[in-house]
Design a protein around this motif. Structure first.
Motif, mmCIF file in Angstrom:
data_model
loop_
_atom_site.group_PDB
_atom_site.id
_atom_site.type_symbol
_atom_site.label_atom_id
_atom_site.label_comp_id
_atom_site.label_asym_id
_atom_site.label_seq_id
_atom_site.Cartn_x
_atom_site.Cartn_y
_atom_site.Cartn_z
ATOM 1 N N LYS A 1 2.520 6.734 19.043
ATOM 2 C CA LYS A 1 3.256 6.094 17.962
ATOM 3 C C LYS A 1 3.142 6.862 16.652
ATOM 4 C CE LYS A 1 2.984 1.405 19.846
ATOM 5 N NZ LYS A 1 2.475 0.018 19.628
ATOM 6 N N ILE A 2 2.102 7.693 16.536
ATOM 7 C CA ILE A 2 1.908 8.419 15.287
ATOM 8 C C ILE A 2 3.116 9.282 14.939
ATOM 9 C CG2 ILE A 2 0.735 10.359 16.413
ATOM 10 C CD1 ILE A 2 -0.964 10.659 13.926
ATOM 11 N N TRP A 3 3.810 9.812 15.990
ATOM 12 C CA TRP A 3 4.922 10.725 15.724
ATOM 13 C C TRP A 3 6.196 9.989 15.319
ATOM 14 C CZ3 TRP A 3 2.441 14.762 14.899
ATOM 15 C CH2 TRP A 3 1.362 15.131 15.691
ATOM 16 N N SER A 4 6.160 8.652 15.309
ATOM 17 C CA SER A 4 7.311 7.901 14.815
ATOM 18 C C SER A 4 7.377 7.924 13.291
ATOM 19 C CB SER A 4 7.246 6.445 15.305
ATOM 20 O OG SER A 4 6.103 5.797 14.773
ATOM 21 N N ALA A 5 6.288 8.306 12.637
ATOM 22 C CA ALA A 5 6.260 8.367 11.172
ATOM 23 C C ALA A 5 6.732 9.739 10.699
ATOM 24 C CB ALA A 5 4.850 8.091 10.674
ATOM 25 N N ALA A 6 7.654 9.754 9.740
ATOM 26 C CA ALA A 6 8.225 11.013 9.251
ATOM 27 C C ALA A 6 7.169 11.991 8.742
ATOM 28 C CB ALA A 6 9.267 10.725 8.178
ATOM 29 N N PRO A 7 6.162 11.555 7.954
ATOM 30 C CA PRO A 7 5.154 12.516 7.488
ATOM 31 C C PRO A 7 4.402 13.197 8.636
ATOM 32 C CG PRO A 7 5.049 10.511 6.192
ATOM 33 C CD PRO A 7 5.966 10.230 7.351
ATOM 34 N N ALA A 8 4.138 12.446 9.695
ATOM 35 C CA ALA A 8 3.439 13.037 10.842
ATOM 36 C C ALA A 8 4.310 14.081 11.520
ATOM 37 C CB ALA A 8 3.047 11.941 11.829
ATOM 38 N N ARG A 9 5.609 13.803 11.662
ATOM 39 C CA ARG A 9 6.512 14.774 12.279
ATOM 40 C C ARG A 9 6.652 16.008 11.400
ATOM 41 N NH1 ARG A 9 9.655 10.260 13.136
ATOM 42 N NH2 ARG A 9 11.272 11.016 11.707
ATOM 43 N N ALA A 10 6.675 15.819 10.078
ATOM 44 C CA ALA A 10 6.766 16.955 9.161
ATOM 45 C C ALA A 10 5.532 17.838 9.264
ATOM 46 C CB ALA A 10 6.944 16.456 7.731
ATOM 47 N N ALA A 11 4.366 17.214 9.392
ATOM 48 C CA ALA A 11 3.129 17.985 9.534
ATOM 49 C C ALA A 11 3.131 18.769 10.842
ATOM 50 C CB ALA A 11 1.925 17.055 9.469
ATOM 51 N N LEU A 12 3.608 18.140 11.907
ATOM 52 C CA LEU A 12 3.690 18.803 13.200
ATOM 53 C C LEU A 12 4.650 19.989 13.128
ATOM 54 C CD1 LEU A 12 2.960 18.884 16.216
ATOM 55 C CD2 LEU A 12 4.853 17.303 16.621
ATOM 56 N N ALA A 13 5.801 19.803 12.509
ATOM 57 C CA ALA A 13 6.776 20.879 12.376
ATOM 58 C C ALA A 13 6.186 22.049 11.601
ATOM 59 C CB ALA A 13 8.035 20.362 11.684
ATOM 60 N N SER A 14 5.469 21.749 10.538
ATOM 61 C CA SER A 14 4.851 22.809 9.739
ATOM 62 C C SER A 14 3.827 23.587 10.555
ATOM 63 C CB SER A 14 4.190 22.200 8.494
ATOM 64 O OG SER A 14 3.590 23.208 7.711
ATOM 65 N N ALA A 15 3.040 22.856 11.370
ATOM 66 C CA ALA A 15 2.022 23.515 12.189
ATOM 67 C C ALA A 15 2.659 24.399 13.255
ATOM 68 C CB ALA A 15 1.126 22.461 12.838
ATOM 69 N N TRP A 16 3.758 23.954 13.847
ATOM 70 C CA TRP A 16 4.415 24.709 14.908
ATOM 71 C C TRP A 16 5.253 25.867 14.400
ATOM 72 C CZ3 TRP A 16 6.661 20.527 18.762
ATOM 73 C CH2 TRP A 16 5.636 20.075 19.579
ATOM 74 N N TYR A 17 6.040 25.596 13.365
ATOM 75 C CA TYR A 17 7.105 26.530 12.969
ATOM 76 C C TYR A 17 6.826 27.285 11.669
ATOM 77 C CZ TYR A 17 9.896 23.938 16.410
ATOM 78 O OH TYR A 17 10.371 23.354 17.555
ATOM 79 N N GLY A 18 5.787 26.935 10.952
ATOM 80 C CA GLY A 18 5.506 27.593 9.689
ATOM 81 C C GLY A 18 5.912 26.739 8.498
ATOM 82 N N ARG A 19 5.393 27.085 7.361
ATOM 83 C CA ARG A 19 5.628 26.286 6.148
ATOM 84 C C ARG A 19 6.943 26.716 5.496
ATOM 85 N NH1 ARG A 19 1.377 23.206 5.129
ATOM 86 N NH2 ARG A 19 -0.585 23.712 6.182
ATOM 87 N N LEU A 20 8.033 26.257 6.076
ATOM 88 C CA LEU A 20 9.371 26.581 5.606
ATOM 89 C C LEU A 20 10.063 25.299 5.157
ATOM 90 C CD1 LEU A 20 10.229 28.724 8.755
ATOM 91 C CD2 LEU A 20 9.642 29.653 6.512
ATOM 92 N N ARG A 21 11.225 25.468 4.580
ATOM 93 C CA ARG A 21 12.052 24.296 4.245
ATOM 94 C C ARG A 21 12.799 23.888 5.515
ATOM 95 N NH1 ARG A 21 12.737 23.120 -1.075
ATOM 96 N NH2 ARG A 21 14.792 22.192 -0.658
ATOM 97 N N LEU A 22 12.089 23.167 6.375
ATOM 98 C CA LEU A 22 12.593 22.877 7.706
ATOM 99 C C LEU A 22 13.469 21.640 7.730
ATOM 100 C CD1 LEU A 22 9.257 23.465 9.625
ATOM 101 C CD2 LEU A 22 11.284 24.927 9.758
ATOM 102 N N PRO A 23 14.458 21.614 8.619
ATOM 103 C CA PRO A 23 15.223 20.387 8.842
ATOM 104 C C PRO A 23 14.360 19.369 9.575
ATOM 105 C CG PRO A 23 15.881 22.042 10.421
ATOM 106 C CD PRO A 23 14.926 22.712 9.479
ATOM 107 N N PRO A 24 14.850 18.156 9.747
ATOM 108 C CA PRO A 24 14.040 17.127 10.422
ATOM 109 C C PRO A 24 13.652 17.521 11.847
ATOM 110 C CG PRO A 24 15.920 16.138 9.305
ATOM 111 C CD PRO A 24 16.122 17.619 9.242
#
Length: 329
Positions: free
Chosen positions: A195-218
């Motif tokens: 359920k943690i990944w249902s929260a937008a901040p958690a998904r943003a943190a995951l995206a940053s960890a996977w893809y780098g600290r960019l201006r990423l889309p959702p």
């Protein structure tokens, strides 16, 4: 008489939509042909210490090893799977290796391959390599994720979805493409059932960890295999570094461009399908990734023929697996 099967290397536990589909279709195929699957050993599980699994293995009419992407570069996980050939709990039970990639493995692995009663590769190069290693007949059929229709709803295609990669460098390249391309969304093959990944901040943190600290889309996390297939089918283009993401793009006839993975699995898939390597992109070409690259008519025709081959050969495989189980004394 009820005949049973056990499966080694249940990759659905790795939380990848493609692996979940492979396992679902493998179990469905075995059960459709009269085999009751009584136990499944998860990927990376030490099955030799799993007493409950070993008990079911001793009782089984058939042992099935799901090779998938495990048997390459002499990996320890691959060696652990092949040890079933000589394990006391196997006894004289028929043994099948299915859906297997085989690449750059030690010569001594061939001796264990010779103990298998049926060997099925998921690409033609693996089939030839295993034939040479074992001196046995080896069949090949496309990955089991392609062995049944996608069953997605017709929809108008729009935008670009950007997947992920098992390797960090391609993942960063894909993140940069997602940040640059219009109407792009991050949709990885991997799903985390929490359920943690249902929260937008958690998904943003995951995206940053996977893809780098960019201006990423959702970052979108489709809830299951069906939702992931629907998402791919709705895209105009799919950019990815994952083998199963390419498979499911073919299944939904979604145009894709791919970065190489940790073995030659994507290259082999493209060659066997008749597409060739035109849709394989090098890392240094990634800055010029387009927002659209539709299939040519010859590509669509090649994919449809490949899917028909996948489904026909899979049905023959399941029939032969059932016959192998019946042959057990």
């Amino acid at each position: 008489m009820t005949r049973t099967a056990v499966i080694l290397n249940d990759t659905s536990t790795r939380y990848h939509h493609g692996c979940a589909r492979v396992m679902r279709l493998l179990v469905d195929g075995l059960e459709r042909h009269g085999l009751d699957v009584t136990a499944r050993s998860p990927a990376r599980n030490d099955w030799t210490r799993d007493e409950a699994f070993l008990r079911e293995m001793k009782r089984a009419s058939l042992i099935v090893v799901n090779g998938e992407g495990t048997l390459h570069h002499g990996r320890a996980a691959g060696a652990a799977l092949l040890k079933v050939a000589d394990h006391p709990a196997r006894g004289q039970t028929p043994l099948a290796l299915v859906n297997a990639l085989w690449e750059h493995n030690p010569d001594e692995w061939g001796a264990r391959l010779r103990r298998f009663d049926l060997i099925a590769a998921r690409d033609s190069a693996s089939a030839e390599a295993m034939r040479l290693a074992s001196g046995r007949d080896v069949r090949w059929l496309p990955d089991l994720s392609l062995s049944a229709p996608a069953e997605v709803s017709p929809t108008r295609r729009n935008g670009v979805i950007v997947g992920d990669s098992v390797k960090p460098a391609p993942r960063r390249v894909l993140g940069a493409a997602a940040a640059r391309l219009p109407q792009a969304r991050l949709v990885p093959t991997k799903t985390l059932r929490s359920k943690i990944w249902s929260a937008a901040p958690a998904r943003a943190a995951l995206a940053s960890a996977w893809y780098g600290r960019l201006r990423l889309p959702p970052l979108e996390m489709p809830r299951d295999e069906a939702a992931y297939l629907e998402r791919i089918a709705a895209a105009r283009l799919h950019l990815t570094g994952r083998f199963h993401a390419v498979c499911l793009s073919m299944l939904t006839e979604t145009p894709f461009l791919a970065l190489a993975s940790n073995a030659s699995k994507i290259e082999r898939l493209l060659s066997d399908s008749g597409l060739g390597l035109d849709r394989l992109i090098a890392l240094d070409e990634a800055d010029d990734l387009p927002a659209r690259r539709d299939f040519e008519p010859r590509e669509t025709a090649a994919i449809r023929a490949f899917l028909e081959t996948a489904q026909t050969r899979a049905e023959a495989l399941f029939s032969d697996l059932a016959a192998l189980a019946k042959a057990r004394r």
